[in-house]
Design an enzyme around this catalytic site. Sequence first.
Site, PDB file in Angstrom:
ATOM      1  N   GLN A 146       0.850  -1.206   0.000  1.00  0.00           N
ATOM      2  CA  GLN A 146       0.000   0.000   0.000  1.00  0.00           C
ATOM      3  C   GLN A 146       0.881   1.251   0.000  1.00  0.00           C
ATOM      4  O   GLN A 146       1.541   1.553   1.002  1.00  0.00           O
ATOM      5  CB  GLN A 146      -0.870  -0.007   1.258  1.00  0.00           C
ATOM      6  CG  GLN A 146      -1.736   1.231   1.419  1.00  0.00           C
ATOM      7  CD  GLN A 146      -2.619   1.140   2.661  1.00  0.00           C
ATOM      8  OE1 GLN A 146      -2.326   0.368   3.572  1.00  0.00           O
ATOM      9  NE2 GLN A 146      -3.685   1.925   2.709  1.00  0.00           N
ATOM     10  N   TYR A 148       0.567   4.686   0.254  1.00  0.00           N
ATOM     11  CA  TYR A 148      -0.140   5.917   0.619  1.00  0.00           C
ATOM     12  C   TYR A 148       0.831   6.907   1.288  1.00  0.00           C
ATOM     13  O   TYR A 148       1.075   7.981   0.781  1.00  0.00           O
ATOM     14  CB  TYR A 148      -1.277   5.609   1.617  1.00  0.00           C
ATOM     15  CG  TYR A 148      -2.588   5.153   1.022  1.00  0.00           C
ATOM     16  CD1 TYR A 148      -2.649   4.482  -0.186  1.00  0.00           C
ATOM     17  CD2 TYR A 148      -3.789   5.367   1.699  1.00  0.00           C
ATOM     18  CE1 TYR A 148      -3.859   4.042  -0.716  1.00  0.00           C
ATOM     19  CE2 TYR A 148      -5.013   4.943   1.177  1.00  0.00           C
ATOM     20  CZ  TYR A 148      -5.040   4.275  -0.019  1.00  0.00           C
ATOM     21  OH  TYR A 148      -6.244   3.846  -0.528  1.00  0.00           O
ATOM     22  N   SER A 149       1.392   6.530   2.459  1.00  0.00           N
ATOM     23  CA  SER A 149       2.148   7.484   3.282  1.00  0.00           C
ATOM     24  C   SER A 149       3.424   7.950   2.587  1.00  0.00           C
ATOM     25  O   SER A 149       4.073   7.194   1.867  1.00  0.00           O
ATOM     26  CB  SER A 149       2.543   6.843   4.608  1.00  0.00           C
ATOM     27  OG  SER A 149       1.413   6.380   5.284  1.00  0.00           O
ATOM     28  N   GLU A 264     -10.874  -1.412   5.300  1.00  0.00           N
ATOM     29  CA  GLU A 264      -9.817  -1.756   6.246  1.00  0.00           C
ATOM     30  C   GLU A 264     -10.394  -2.128   7.608  1.00  0.00           C
ATOM     31  O   GLU A 264      -9.729  -2.699   8.448  1.00  0.00           O
ATOM     32  CB  GLU A 264      -8.857  -0.566   6.390  1.00  0.00           C
ATOM     33  CG  GLU A 264      -7.503  -0.954   6.939  1.00  0.00           C
ATOM     34  CD  GLU A 264      -6.461   0.154   6.780  1.00  0.00           C
ATOM     35  OE1 GLU A 264      -6.858   1.317   6.621  1.00  0.00           O
ATOM     36  OE2 GLU A 264      -5.270  -0.159   6.831  1.00  0.00           O
ATOM     37  N   SER A 399      -3.792   7.123  13.509  1.00  0.00           N
ATOM     38  CA  SER A 399      -3.280   7.217  14.886  1.00  0.00           C
ATOM     39  C   SER A 399      -4.417   7.507  15.883  1.00  0.00           C
ATOM     40  O   SER A 399      -5.516   7.918  15.494  1.00  0.00           O
ATOM     41  CB  SER A 399      -2.228   8.325  14.974  1.00  0.00           C
ATOM     42  OG  SER A 399      -2.867   9.572  14.831  1.00  0.00           O
ATOM     43  N   ASN A 400      -4.105   7.324  17.156  1.00  0.00           N
ATOM     44  CA  ASN A 400      -5.086   7.619  18.212  1.00  0.00           C
ATOM     45  C   ASN A 400      -5.674   9.021  18.071  1.00  0.00           C
ATOM     46  O   ASN A 400      -6.882   9.227  18.167  1.00  0.00           O
ATOM     47  CB  ASN A 400      -4.382   7.563  19.579  1.00  0.00           C
ATOM     48  CG  ASN A 400      -4.460   6.175  20.197  1.00  0.00           C
ATOM     49  OD1 ASN A 400      -4.997   5.260  19.601  1.00  0.00           O
ATOM     50  ND2 ASN A 400      -3.921   6.039  21.400  1.00  0.00           N
ATOM     51  N   GLU A 401      -4.778   9.989  17.847  1.00  0.00           N
ATOM     52  CA  GLU A 401      -5.237  11.385  17.799  1.00  0.00           C
ATOM     53  C   GLU A 401      -6.204  11.588  16.631  1.00  0.00           C
ATOM     54  O   GLU A 401      -7.223  12.268  16.749  1.00  0.00           O
ATOM     55  CB  GLU A 401      -4.030  12.334  17.657  1.00  0.00           C
ATOM     56  CG  GLU A 401      -3.151  12.431  18.893  1.00  0.00           C
ATOM     57  CD  GLU A 401      -2.245  11.217  19.100  1.00  0.00           C
ATOM     58  OE1 GLU A 401      -2.113  10.381  18.177  1.00  0.00           O
ATOM     59  OE2 GLU A 401      -1.680  11.097  20.198  1.00  0.00           O
TER      60      GLU A 401
HETATM   61  C1  LIG Z   1       3.628  -0.786  11.509  1.00  0.00           C
HETATM   62  C2  LIG Z   1       3.189   0.236  10.508  1.00  0.00           C
HETATM   63  C3  LIG Z   1       2.851  -0.162   9.235  1.00  0.00           C
HETATM   64  C4  LIG Z   1       2.462   0.785   8.282  1.00  0.00           C
HETATM   65  N1  LIG Z   1       2.179   0.365   7.006  1.00  0.00           N
HETATM   66  C5  LIG Z   1       1.869   1.284   6.045  1.00  0.00           C
HETATM   67  C6  LIG Z   1       1.639   0.881   4.680  1.00  0.00           C
HETATM   68  O1  LIG Z   1       1.729  -0.317   4.342  1.00  0.00           O
HETATM   69  N2  LIG Z   1       1.373   1.823   3.763  1.00  0.00           N
HETATM   70  C7  LIG Z   1       1.247   3.141   4.085  1.00  0.00           C
HETATM   71  O2  LIG Z   1       0.970   3.942   3.189  1.00  0.00           O
HETATM   72  N3  LIG Z   1       1.460   3.567   5.361  1.00  0.00           N
HETATM   73  C8  LIG Z   1       1.770   2.663   6.344  1.00  0.00           C
HETATM   74  N4  LIG Z   1       2.010   3.082   7.642  1.00  0.00           N
HETATM   75  C9  LIG Z   1       2.015   4.504   7.922  1.00  0.00           C
HETATM   76  C10 LIG Z   1       0.860   4.984   8.771  1.00  0.00           C
HETATM   77  O3  LIG Z   1      -0.311   5.042   8.025  1.00  0.00           O
HETATM   78  C11 LIG Z   1       1.298   6.377   9.298  1.00  0.00           C
HETATM   79  O4  LIG Z   1       2.362   6.175  10.192  1.00  0.00           O
HETATM   80  C12 LIG Z   1       0.176   7.101   9.983  1.00  0.00           C
HETATM   81  O5  LIG Z   1      -0.787   7.487   9.042  1.00  0.00           O
HETATM   82  C13 LIG Z   1       0.710   8.362  10.703  1.00  0.00           C
HETATM   83  O6  LIG Z   1       1.421   9.156   9.820  1.00  0.00           O
HETATM   84  P1  LIG Z   1       2.888   9.662  10.153  1.00  0.00           P
HETATM   85  O7  LIG Z   1       3.703   8.513  10.572  1.00  0.00           O
HETATM   86  O8  LIG Z   1       3.364  10.496   8.999  1.00  0.00           O
HETATM   87  O9  LIG Z   1       2.739  10.576  11.431  1.00  0.00           O
HETATM   88  P2  LIG Z   1       2.198  12.071  11.459  1.00  0.00           P
HETATM   89  O10 LIG Z   1       0.953  12.185  10.649  1.00  0.00           O
HETATM   90  O11 LIG Z   1       3.303  13.010  11.145  1.00  0.00           O
HETATM   91  O12 LIG Z   1       1.783  12.210  12.972  1.00  0.00           O
HETATM   92  C14 LIG Z   1       2.751  12.453  14.006  1.00  0.00           C
HETATM   93  C15 LIG Z   1       1.991  12.616  15.314  1.00  0.00           C
HETATM   94  O13 LIG Z   1       1.107  13.767  15.214  1.00  0.00           O
HETATM   95  C16 LIG Z   1      -0.242  13.386  15.517  1.00  0.00           C
HETATM   96  N5  LIG Z   1      -1.150  14.121  14.641  1.00  0.00           N
HETATM   97  C17 LIG Z   1      -1.096  14.229  13.291  1.00  0.00           C
HETATM   98  N6  LIG Z   1      -2.114  14.993  12.838  1.00  0.00           N
HETATM   99  C18 LIG Z   1      -2.840  15.372  13.927  1.00  0.00           C
HETATM  100  C19 LIG Z   1      -4.004  16.158  14.109  1.00  0.00           C
HETATM  101  N7  LIG Z   1      -4.647  16.704  13.079  1.00  0.00           N
HETATM  102  N8  LIG Z   1      -4.452  16.334  15.379  1.00  0.00           N
HETATM  103  C20 LIG Z   1      -3.812  15.769  16.450  1.00  0.00           C
HETATM  104  N9  LIG Z   1      -2.683  15.013  16.321  1.00  0.00           N
HETATM  105  C21 LIG Z   1      -2.207  14.818  15.087  1.00  0.00           C
HETATM  106  C22 LIG Z   1      -0.303  11.893  15.190  1.00  0.00           C
HETATM  107  O14 LIG Z   1      -1.328  11.268  15.924  1.00  0.00           O
HETATM  108  C23 LIG Z   1       1.076  11.419  15.647  1.00  0.00           C
HETATM  109  O15 LIG Z   1       1.091  11.204  17.020  1.00  0.00           O
HETATM  110  C24 LIG Z   1       2.394   2.157   8.621  1.00  0.00           C
HETATM  111  C25 LIG Z   1       2.727   2.560   9.922  1.00  0.00           C
HETATM  112  C26 LIG Z   1       3.124   1.619  10.863  1.00  0.00           C
HETATM  113  C27 LIG Z   1       3.478   2.105  12.238  1.00  0.00           C
END
Ligand SMILES: Cc1cc2nc3c(=O)[nH]c(=O)nc-3n(C[C@H](O)[C@H](O)[C@H](O)COP(=O)(O)OP(=O)(O)OC[C@H]3O[C@@H](n4cnc5c(N)ncnc54)[C@H](O)[C@@H]3O)c2cc1C
Length: 421
Positions: A146, A148-149, A264, A399-401
């Site tokens: 996937q 996406y990120s 999902e 994420s939780n948030e």
């Molecule tokens: C084990 C694992 C597998 C994964 N597999 C995939 C995959 O196969 N494909 C894929 O595309 N992605 C994958 N991901 C990525 C996952 O979807 C992202 O980590 C997730 O969406 C969070 O994005 P980020 O890591 O960029 O954190 P950020 O979005 O930068 O967030 C950082 C922190 O800020 C908080 N935050 C962000 N926005 C807000 C808001 N508006 N209000 C309050 N708090 C906020 C978040 O909760 C977090 O604590 C995976 C992640 C993990 C941990």
Amino acid sequence: MTTINLADRSVDLGEWAAATPNAATVFAEAVRSWLDENLVGEFAELRGRGGPGSEHEFFAERLEWDRHLAASGWTCLGWPSEHGGRGATIEQRIIFHQEYARADAPARVNHLGEELLGPTLIEYGTPAQQERFLPGIVNVTELWAQGYSEPGAGSDLAAVATSAVLDDGAWIVNGQKIWTSLAHLSQWCFVIARTEKQSSRHKGLSFLLVPLDQPGVTIRPIQQITGTSEFNEVFFDDARTNADLIVGEPGDGWKVAMGLLQFERGVSTLGQQVGFRRELDDLIAVARRNGAIDDPEILGRLRRAKVGLTVMEANARRTLSGDIVSATGAASVTKLLWANWHRDLGELSAAVVGAPTLIGPPATTEGRVNDLRDPEHVELDEWQRLLLFTRADTIYGGSNEVQRNIIAERVLGLPREARPA
Ligand SMILES: Cc1cc2nc3c(=O)[nH]c(=O)nc-3n(C[C@H](O)[C@H](O)[C@H](O)COP(=O)(O)OP(=O)(O)OC[C@H]3O[C@@H](n4cnc5c(N)ncnc54)[C@H](O)[C@@H]3O)c2cc1C
């Protein structure tokens, strides 16, 4: 009386259930006895293998197991029969996941293809795309990742910067994805890319199917805190995919990307909870053995974990039953409950097991000391893995948030937080 072979792919399970008294019981028995009869011989050692934090375990053997499931009609149960699925009801899918977890069968290797991309192609794909890709998912001959990120687009997915332009019958893709689970083991990746140059946010994105085995794609595993590498950085440098491998209209990829996320949620949650219960029971057994259960604080936490699990099970059943299966916010509540419960269990296991969990890594079975810089040779024990990997539970899948924001804004009607323009 003739007995129907429920493992026969030509039997539509939903139609069979509608015409069969006690269908749920009969189905559960059929799944249970098939698993008993087949998780033997070369497959016996796969029990309990794979899964979060252990995706590297016995991968080739688990791939064979998945193909064996496919050949016996047990893949893509929820897909309609005309697309190679089994037409199973939600109840049957839950039963399958529960029996699968009870048998301690190995983690599946093509979750992303079966649960996410397949249903998306059935909903939004062209007949040619369905014909080309669905059989590879059903038979587990092509694995999917996937895309996406990105480094600048996680929770804020609309900030995607990877671009794609049409040139001479192909999309030329440039950019970087990150945290791409299992990309190093997959043949294909579904990618959200910006196909309209001056566009921003949700507009101008497209949903592309990109082959990973090509010169324009570089996959770099990321080492996780567990020492293993379940996910990767994926770089696209003039990577190519055919012009017709776009799902939905050009520029309309956000709709398809969000549609995919709807798939999902849920049905596997109840099976997942059978695994959670086993982890909790094992931890209680350890606490009895090492005397940790005599500590009133630990006893209280174990009791709370048990109550939490019961609440979670009740909530998952309610969420998956009838009308509220797609109710706004329901999936977010379910995700919050299980992710926090599981993370707390990881922390509780450290308290129960004590120092050995915290000061690892332990010596391997060959007496060698683990080196976390050498992921191929790290052997964490189950409690170390639980403590470390459950940190990820509150991040992936939203994420939780982010879940709390969804509940606050879409369910409780609280004011929306400021969004980027
Ligand atoms: C084990 C694992 C597998 C994964 N597999 C995939 C995959 O196969 N494909 C894929 O595309 N992605 C994958 N991901 C990525 C996952 O979807 C992202 O980590 C997730 O969406 C969070 O994005 P980020 O890591 O960029 O954190 P950020 O979005 O930068 O967030 C950082 C922190 O800020 C908080 N935050 C962000 N926005 C807000 C808001 N508006 N209000 C309050 N708090 C906020 C978040 O909760 C977090 O604590 C995976 C992640 C993990 C941990």
